[in-house]
Design an enzyme around this catalytic site. Structure first.
Site, PDB file in Angstrom:
ATOM      1  N   LYS A 281      -7.634 -36.674  12.132  1.00 45.20           N
ATOM      2  CA  LYS A 281      -7.080 -38.007  11.244  1.00 45.20           C
ATOM      3  C   LYS A 281      -6.972 -38.461  12.496  1.00 45.20           C
ATOM      4  CE  LYS A 281      -7.056 -35.472   6.574  1.00 45.20           C
ATOM      5  NZ  LYS A 281      -6.162 -34.475   6.285  1.00 45.20           N
TER       6      LYS A 281
ATOM      7  N   ASP B 114      -1.686 -25.978  13.577  1.00 42.55           N
ATOM      8  CA  ASP B 114      -2.621 -27.210  12.290  1.00 42.55           C
ATOM      9  C   ASP B 114      -1.714 -28.638  12.366  1.00 42.55           C
ATOM     10  OD1 ASP B 114      -4.279 -29.023  11.247  1.00 42.55           O
ATOM     11  OD2 ASP B 114      -4.811 -26.667   9.804  1.00 42.55           O
TER      12      ASP B 114
ATOM     13  N   PHE C 168      -3.636 -25.496   4.190  1.00 40.08           N
ATOM     14  CA  PHE C 168      -5.216 -26.371   4.230  1.00 40.08           C
ATOM     15  C   PHE C 168      -5.536 -26.389   5.759  1.00 40.08           C
ATOM     16  CE2 PHE C 168      -8.222 -29.385   4.556  1.00 40.08           C
ATOM     17  CZ  PHE C 168      -8.818 -29.240   3.130  1.00 40.08           C
TER      18      PHE C 168
HETATM   19  C1  LIG Z   1      -7.152 -32.449   6.182  1.00 41.17           C
HETATM   20  C2  LIG Z   1      -7.323 -31.943   7.414  1.00 41.17           C
HETATM   21  C3  LIG Z   1      -7.900 -30.362   8.280  1.00 41.17           C
HETATM   22  C4  LIG Z   1      -9.309 -30.696   8.127  1.00 41.17           C
HETATM   23  O1  LIG Z   1      -9.651 -32.079   8.482  1.00 41.17           O
HETATM   24  P1  LIG Z   1     -11.315 -32.615   7.675  1.00 41.17           P
HETATM   25  O2  LIG Z   1     -11.274 -33.483   8.944  1.00 41.17           O
HETATM   26  O3  LIG Z   1     -11.049 -33.171   6.641  1.00 41.17           O
HETATM   27  O4  LIG Z   1     -12.155 -30.830   8.246  1.00 41.17           O
HETATM   28  C5  LIG Z   1      -7.134 -29.318   8.436  1.00 41.17           C
HETATM   29  N1  LIG Z   1      -6.295 -29.460   8.179  1.00 41.17           N
HETATM   30  C6  LIG Z   1      -4.825 -30.251   8.466  1.00 41.17           C
HETATM   31  C7  LIG Z   1      -3.334 -29.676   8.105  1.00 41.17           C
HETATM   32  C8  LIG Z   1      -5.953 -31.493   7.537  1.00 41.17           C
HETATM   33  O5  LIG Z   1      -4.790 -32.031   6.888  1.00 41.17           O
END
Ligand SMILES: *Cc1c(COP(=O)(O)O)cnc(C)c1O
Length: 389
Positions: free
Chosen positions: A243, A214, A129
């Protein structure tokens, strides 16, 4: 009538009026122990006095000037991130998806600038994700996120997470980079083996690829180190964070080495709000708090305590819980009933959690939780497991 708030979320029928530390309160005074933390965002809990102070002090000075001008907060927050990571340079944005968009663009641009524009493809993992923009849903590769949004952005290949042979077999003359989460979050709390992460680094070096991590969910102390990849003893070339970085204020960042960012010259990327003075004031304070002696040790101690108590509780209810897994304060419980039902039950008991893929219930508490709050959470878990056993 169509709802005035576009119905893109399956929301719980709960609304909070106020937060304090690890707790949220509804308008009618009900108290919830917040082990969702706004999906790993409220790393320092709610209304941390130092974050409130940093934000309000900046709010009385200047809110926004745009990136037409220098922003002092960007320079100091970037310096702090660079000092505490592998990176040499930072691009500021407002969300995780944007941090990943920047990562993807940077990887393509790096090879373009090196005279290899044909190298644009990125190898990603199944179950990944990376956000909800067109490029990041393509990078995530999940059917449920791509359906109805065709054509998908081109340039992403998917291999099973954790399988190095499959990854190596998918490298071609067009491959630019490898992109993975050190622990898959939305996919269901799947920790990458440290050896797998080290081999990704070696493979990237062998083939001249950029390694992108990520760390939007795993970063900012969540796993017990400031960034999760530190535990594998290697570093990426590019990393997206968001986050926890703003502790609840929207902010994201893309960190990179000078080499990876070589193509990012004036005009190649931008954001009106990215690195706004309010966001920088809060992010700077978050980084200062996380740099204080004992902060990460506290995360590690709480993680070990929570893990052992959750495992012990799960072991008492083998008919209810199939598995407990995770890293640091990023814990996944796999119930034998639908995770959505378990999340709802726990909320009724006063504990907020988050669902994830593979039927996982995620525990993502604020990093400032204490022993008593771990016990309180485990008590609520035990009561819920006992009710459904
Ligand atoms: C939450 C998340 C995203 C996306 O972040 P947003 O602020 O919702 O765009 C991307 N990568 C990972 C691993 C995430 O947990």
């Amino acid at each position: 009538m169509f709802p005035v708030v576009m119905p893109t979320y399956a929301r719980a029928d709960l609304a909070f009026e106020r937060g304090e530390g690890a707790y949220l309160f509804t308008a009618d005074g009900r108290r919830y122990l917040d082990f969702a933390a706004g999906v790993a965002v409220n790393a320092l809990g709610h209304c941390h006095p130092r974050l409130v102070k940093a934000l309000t002090a900046q709010a009385a000075k200047v809110w926004h000037t745009s990136n037409l001008y220098r922003v002092a907060g960007q320079e100091s927050v970037a310096a702090k991130l660079v000092e505490r990571s592998f990176a040499d340079t930072v691009f500021f944005c407002n969300s995780g998806a944007e941090a990943l968009e920047c990562s993807i663009k940077m990887a393509r641009r790096h090879h373009f600038a090196a005279g290899n524009p044909q190298r644009y493809r990125i190898i990603c993992a199944e179950g990944a994700f990376h956000g909800r923009t067109l490029a990041t849903v393509a990078a995530g590769g999940q059917k449920k996120h791509l359906e109805g949004f065709a054509p998908a952005v081109d340039g992403f290949d998917h291999v099973p997470y954790g399988n190095l042979n499959a990854l190596r077999a998918s490298i071609t003359e067009e491959t630019a980079a490898i992109l993975v989460e050190p622990v898959q979050g939305e996919g269901g709390i799947v920790p990458g083996d440290p050896d797998y992460l080290r081999r990704l680094r070696a493979t990237a070096d062998e083939f001249g690829l950029l390694l992108i991590f990520d760390e939007v969910q795993t970063g900012m102390g969540r796993t017990g180190t400031l960034f999760a990849h530190e535990q594998a003893g290697i570093a990426p070339d590019i990393m997206g964070v968001a986050k926890g970085l703003g502790g609840g204020f929207p902010v994201g960042a893309c960190l990179a080495t000078t080499k990876a960012a070589s193509g990012m010259v004036p005009g190649t990327h931008g954001s009106t709000f990215g690195g706004n003075p309010l966001a920088m004031a809060v992010a700077g304070e978050v980084l200062d708090i996380m740099a204080e002696p004992g902060f990460l040790e506290h995360v590690q101690a709480m993680a070990a305590l929570l893990r052992s108590k959750v495992e012990d509780t799960a072991a008492r209810f083998p008919g209810v819980v199939e598995e407990v897994r995770g890293l640091g304060l990023m814990l996944g419980i796999k119930p034998r009933m639908p995770n959505t039902e378990m999340v709802a039950r726990l909320a009724e008991g006063g504990l907020l959690t988050v669902g994830a893929g593979d039927n996982i219930v995620r525990l993502l508490p604020p990093l400032i939780i204490n022993d008593a709050q771990v016990d309180e959470a485990v008590g609520i878990l035990a009561r819920a497991f006992d009710e459904v056993k």
